[in-house]
Write a protein that holds these residues in place. Structure first.
Motif, mmCIF file in Angstrom:
data_model
loop_
_atom_site.group_PDB
_atom_site.id
_atom_site.type_symbol
_atom_site.label_atom_id
_atom_site.label_comp_id
_atom_site.label_asym_id
_atom_site.label_seq_id
_atom_site.Cartn_x
_atom_site.Cartn_y
_atom_site.Cartn_z
ATOM 1 N N PRO A 115 14.064 18.990 -21.246
ATOM 2 C CA PRO A 115 14.303 19.412 -19.857
ATOM 3 C C PRO A 115 13.811 20.828 -19.571
ATOM 4 O O PRO A 115 13.264 21.092 -18.498
ATOM 5 C CB PRO A 115 15.829 19.307 -19.717
ATOM 6 N N LEU A 116 13.994 21.739 -20.530
ATOM 7 C CA LEU A 116 13.561 23.119 -20.316
ATOM 8 C C LEU A 116 12.047 23.196 -20.136
ATOM 9 O O LEU A 116 11.548 23.862 -19.220
ATOM 10 C CB LEU A 116 13.997 23.998 -21.491
ATOM 11 N N MET A 117 11.304 22.516 -21.007
ATOM 12 C CA MET A 117 9.845 22.544 -20.918
ATOM 13 C C MET A 117 9.349 21.844 -19.651
ATOM 14 O O MET A 117 8.446 22.340 -18.968
ATOM 15 C CB MET A 117 9.228 21.876 -22.157
ATOM 16 N N ALA A 118 9.951 20.684 -19.327
ATOM 17 C CA ALA A 118 9.520 19.917 -18.142
ATOM 18 C C ALA A 118 9.830 20.660 -16.851
ATOM 19 O O ALA A 118 9.032 20.663 -15.908
ATOM 20 C CB ALA A 118 10.186 18.546 -18.145
ATOM 21 N N ALA A 119 11.007 21.299 -16.807
ATOM 22 C CA ALA A 119 11.379 22.049 -15.594
ATOM 23 C C ALA A 119 10.515 23.292 -15.428
ATOM 24 O O ALA A 119 10.064 23.608 -14.321
ATOM 25 C CB ALA A 119 12.854 22.429 -15.665
ATOM 26 N N LYS A 120 10.271 23.986 -16.527
ATOM 27 C CA LYS A 120 9.472 25.209 -16.465
ATOM 28 C C LYS A 120 8.006 24.902 -16.153
ATOM 29 O O LYS A 120 7.360 25.598 -15.354
ATOM 30 C CB LYS A 120 9.572 25.945 -17.802
ATOM 31 N N LYS A 121 7.498 23.861 -16.760
ATOM 32 C CA LYS A 121 6.077 23.529 -16.624
ATOM 33 C C LYS A 121 5.772 22.809 -15.312
ATOM 34 O O LYS A 121 4.785 23.105 -14.638
ATOM 35 C CB LYS A 121 5.639 22.664 -17.814
ATOM 36 N N LEU A 127 18.259 15.229 -15.614
ATOM 37 C CA LEU A 127 19.648 15.010 -16.008
ATOM 38 C C LEU A 127 19.640 14.857 -17.524
ATOM 39 O O LEU A 127 19.048 13.918 -18.055
ATOM 40 C CB LEU A 127 20.202 13.752 -15.341
ATOM 41 N N ALA A 128 20.274 15.800 -18.229
ATOM 42 C CA ALA A 128 20.261 15.812 -19.691
ATOM 43 C C ALA A 128 21.612 15.334 -20.207
ATOM 44 O O ALA A 128 22.643 15.960 -19.940
ATOM 45 C CB ALA A 128 19.957 17.218 -20.206
ATOM 46 N N THR A 129 21.635 14.206 -20.925
ATOM 47 C CA THR A 129 22.896 13.654 -21.433
ATOM 48 C C THR A 129 23.077 14.006 -22.907
ATOM 49 O O THR A 129 22.107 14.138 -23.649
ATOM 50 C CB THR A 129 22.936 12.123 -21.272
ATOM 51 N N ILE A 152 18.133 21.539 -13.914
ATOM 52 C CA ILE A 152 18.677 20.792 -15.059
ATOM 53 C C ILE A 152 20.195 20.721 -14.980
ATOM 54 O O ILE A 152 20.868 21.739 -14.764
ATOM 55 C CB ILE A 152 18.262 21.455 -16.394
ATOM 56 N N LYS A 153 20.707 19.510 -15.164
ATOM 57 C CA LYS A 153 22.153 19.315 -15.260
ATOM 58 C C LYS A 153 22.451 18.662 -16.608
ATOM 59 O O LYS A 153 21.925 17.600 -16.926
ATOM 60 C CB LYS A 153 22.656 18.414 -14.126
ATOM 61 N N VAL A 154 23.305 19.323 -17.414
ATOM 62 C CA VAL A 154 23.697 18.786 -18.717
ATOM 63 C C VAL A 154 25.001 18.017 -18.533
ATOM 64 O O VAL A 154 26.010 18.571 -18.092
ATOM 65 C CB VAL A 154 23.873 19.902 -19.769
ATOM 66 N N LEU A 155 24.958 16.719 -18.880
ATOM 67 C CA LEU A 155 26.102 15.833 -18.637
ATOM 68 C C LEU A 155 26.675 15.324 -19.958
ATOM 69 O O LEU A 155 25.947 14.795 -20.813
ATOM 70 C CB LEU A 155 25.649 14.640 -17.782
ATOM 71 N N GLU A 156 27.982 15.476 -20.133
ATOM 72 C CA GLU A 156 28.644 14.957 -21.330
ATOM 73 C C GLU A 156 28.914 13.455 -21.150
ATOM 74 O O GLU A 156 29.423 13.028 -20.108
ATOM 75 C CB GLU A 156 29.963 15.683 -21.572
#
Length: 483
Positions: A115-121, A127-129, A152-156
């Motif tokens: 997510p970090l690379m995709a959002a930055k690039k 949505l990161a689970t 990015i949203k990190v979801l438990e």
């Protein structure tokens, strides 16, 4: 052998990073780089701390990302992660999705690297689970530290399902991605346990990861099959379902699972980097054929095509006059017609003639054998006719109203023969080539060439040999016609 030449053409790591420059710029990485006597950089890929420092340095230098990678968690290989993201970019372009891209990273891990690379690039919304509480805390910290919480949203999650409990009824996503646990037990983590031949070298990189990141019940096959089953429920609410596959031997079972749910289409890819190869698998319920999506990495790795020179046959004792060229062209075309080839004129000039010639079967090789077979067939047909006539004389005529089994079989055979003959007139082209007669000063010569690099040039050599063998006959015919 390094696999870098097979990397995606847009991957910035296709040319290996300059370790000297990295060492100058990043002090943490500098501690793990040494110089040998010759002044070359030495880096220990089996040192976990060195690998962690390398990944952090690459993320900072190339993506301006400050990422914490815990000592007990998986160390992401940045070139591999970038290969996966670039592949998804290509697939999204194929299904004509460009703006406001929304995706799901299943099991994002502590680094939250995809997510970090995709959002930055690309400014994608992810949505990161994740199920592990420590990894969730670290992932959220990495997102906040890099000011990407709007993307990015990190979801438990509990891990009971991968997607069905996460995606709401009114939600749609462009893709999902997944780097599943490769192994089914901790025993498989040992390099000697894994399915590799004796001659195959062991991994050159250090292996660091928590058990729940790399081990799951049933390994990656059962994990991905679970994702496949859930995709059937969700349908096109996710446009592209994708996953990484760690072992090539697992692909057949996964493809069978996709066929079992009558998936519309799926696509396989290779992710090559360094000395490692991983595979990608994508499928969709959209009305498009993913098999037709261009494989950018494979196309880029192909060597440039070199045009091959034509085959040339010089016609001796033939003056380069328009009359001779015309007569020789006529004879050559007659020769091709005898071989049951069709001819299409390309250019016509007094001294330069060019044609496309199409063959529907191999009629030019083994001529002697074919003549013997023809003679044998004609002899057998005569014998058959004689035998049939004798049988007709001996046998009493049958009632015209009744048909025996033999009559039915014979009529059926005739119908099949007729249908085969009619179909043969429309059969596909077996071989197509370029034929030309050219003049150069006082020389007249024949040129033969293929139309593309995939054509079998052996057939071209055979056809030229046939022309040479029959050239004297055509010259005799020409002289007779002249007389």
């Amino acid at each position: 052998m390094s696999m870098n030449k097979f990397m995606h053409p847009r991957n910035i790591y296709k040319s290996p990073p300059d370790f000297k420059a990295l060492a100058v710029e990043f002090s943490e990485f500098k501690n793990h780089v040494k110089l040998d006597i010759a002044g070359k950089t030495v880096f220990d890929f089996k040192d976990p701390e060195a690998l962690r420092a390398l990944s952090r340095a690459l993320l900072k230098k190339d993506f301006d990302l400050d990422v914490e990678i815990p000592k007990t968690k998986l160390i992401p290989t940045i070139p591999l992660r970038l290969n996966y993201i670039l592949w998804i970019e290509d697939l999204l372009e194929f299904v004509e999705r460009e703006n406001d891209i929304k995706g799901i990273d299943i099991g994002t891990g502590a680094s939250c690297v995809y997510p970090l690379m995709a959002a930055k690039k690309n400014k994608w919304f992810l949505l990161a689970t994740e199920t592990d509480k420590d990894s969730i805390a670290c992932a959220r910290s990495n997102v906040d530290k890099n000011n990407l919480s709007s993307f990015i949203k990190v979801l438990e999650t509990t891990g009971d399902t991968l997607l069905t409990d996460i995606i709401k009824e009114d939600e749609e996503y462009d893709f999902c991605m997944c780097n599943p646990p490769f192994f089914s037990s901790t025993q498989e983590l040992h390099p000697f346990f894994k399915s590799r031949t004796r001659n195959r070298p062991h991994p050159k990189n250090a292996f660091v990861a928590s058990v729940n990141e790399v081990v799951a019940k049933g390994g990656e096959v059962e994990f991905i099959q679970k994702l496949i089953a859930e995709s059937k429920v969700l349908g096109d609410r996710v446009k592209l379902y994708t996953t990484m596959v760690g072992q090539k031997s697992d692909l057949p079972a996964l493809k069978k699972s996709l066929r079992d749910i009558n998936i519309h289409s799926f696509k396989e890819a290779e992710f090559c980097q360094g000395n490692t190869t991983r595979w990608g698998l994508a499928w969709t319920f959209l009305d498009c054929d993913l098999r037709k999506a261009p494989d950018i990495a494979k196309l880029a790795s192909k060597s440039p095509i070199k045009n091959k020179a034509p085959l040339i046959f010089e016609l001796s004792d033939t003056e380069s006059t328009p009359e001779n060229v015309l007569e020789m062209t006529k004879n050559m075309l007659e020769l091709f017609k005898k071989l049951q080839m069709t001819i299409e004129e390309v250019t016509r000039n007094k001294l330069h003639q060019r044609f496309f010639v199409s063959a529907y079967s191999n009629t030019w090789s083994h001529q002697r054998r074919k003549r013997r077979q023809k003679l044998r067939q004609s002899t057998e047909e005569k014998l058959t006719i004689n035998n049939n006539s004798e049988c007709e004389i001996e046998n009493t005529p049958k009632s015209p109203g009744k048909r025996t089994i033999d009559d039915i079989c014979e009529s059926t055979t005739k119908k099949l023969r007729l249908s085969t003959e009619s179909d043969s007139n429309q059969e596909a082209v077996f071989y197509k080539f370029l034929f030309a007669i050219n003049c150069d000063k006082n020389k007249v010569y024949i040129e033969l060439n293929t139309l593309d690099e995939e054509s079998n040039r052996e057939y071209l050599h055979q056809i030229l040999q046939y022309i040479k063998n029959n050239f004297d006959k055509t010259e005799d015919n020409t002289s007779k016609n002249t007389v």
